[in-house]
Design an enzyme around this catalytic site. Sequence first.
Site, short mmCIF file in Angstrom:
data_model
loop_
_atom_site.label_atom_id
_atom_site.label_comp_id
_atom_site.label_asym_id
_atom_site.label_seq_id
_atom_site.Cartn_x
_atom_site.Cartn_y
_atom_site.Cartn_z
N ASP A 127 -8.30 -3.80 3.15
CA ASP A 127 -8.78 -2.66 3.94
C ASP A 127 -8.70 -1.32 3.23
OD1 ASP A 127 -5.81 -3.05 4.37
OD2 ASP A 127 -6.09 -1.09 5.27
N THR A 143 0.82 -1.21 0.00
CA THR A 143 0.00 0.00 0.00
C THR A 143 0.86 1.27 0.00
OG1 THR A 143 -1.60 -1.23 1.36
CG2 THR A 143 -2.01 1.11 1.06
N VAL A 160 -10.84 -8.86 -0.95
CA VAL A 160 -10.89 -7.42 -0.74
C VAL A 160 -10.15 -7.09 0.55
CG1 VAL A 160 -12.38 -5.42 -0.29
CG2 VAL A 160 -13.09 -7.17 -1.95
N GLY A 215 -4.26 -6.54 5.68
CA GLY A 215 -5.58 -5.99 5.42
C GLY A 215 -6.70 -6.66 6.17
N GLY A 220 -0.65 -2.45 6.10
CA GLY A 220 -0.30 -3.68 6.82
C GLY A 220 -1.15 -4.85 6.37
#
Length: 260
Positions: A169, A138, A167, A191, A189
């Site tokens: 975070d 991320t 999916v 998710g 981190g």
Amino acid sequence: MKPAIVGHGGASCTSDQQGAVDSAIEKAWAGLLHHDSAIDAAIQAVSLMEDDIRLNAGTGSNPRIGGKIQLDAAIATNDGRFGSVIGIEETPNPIFVAASLLSNSVNTLYGSDARDFADIRGIAKHPVVGRRNHSSDTVGAIARDTQGVIAVASSTGGPPDRIPGRVGDTAIFGSGVWCDSTVGIAATGIGEAIMRDVSCFRVAQCYLGSAGAISLSDCIIEYLDKVGETFEIGFIALTSNGMGLGIANTAMPWRFCTCD
């Protein structure tokens, strides 16, 4: 209001990714100094990191099992607006699509429908090659402009070899990002753990609930102490009138810029 911007390149990054974060944040900071809005600055910082193969977002993203590159991104502002995309393909800069939803009645779009929406908005469509087994996780940026607007933006390619349909975070408000009139927060981190714990909301709840009695940094540290080593997580955060923070329980390149 004193402008400021803080950004990160993901949890568990290696040292070579610090330069990518520094470059993106410094360029977005230069824009803020020339009166760019917080929204424009946050988008610019994240899009530059999406364009950098060293980071796990946009062009450098991890493929899923089967080889698909499906990307997530989100943006939130302190006036209550939010936009996010999940599992979008052939989109090197998914943050542009998320940002285009800030003026839409719909908050979140998924997959091919998100790409169709991007086509309507004229957002570039190109194959994304990606980078297998990327070490980072991320990217994110939070900006504050001279008008006091705060914008939080985040983008990810997800963990390597994740199952179809997974999916994380990043695109979920309260988990991967948080923004209100007082503070903006972005997480990075693991998710699944961040989603289960609604991590950004937990930090914001601590800070806002204390009415200033507990500092934002202490709220983050308290949360990390609670988590311990159960999962990797890091935060960047920026208040309406204070300094930007970057705190993690693992390696996390981050950069903060503001006026002296």
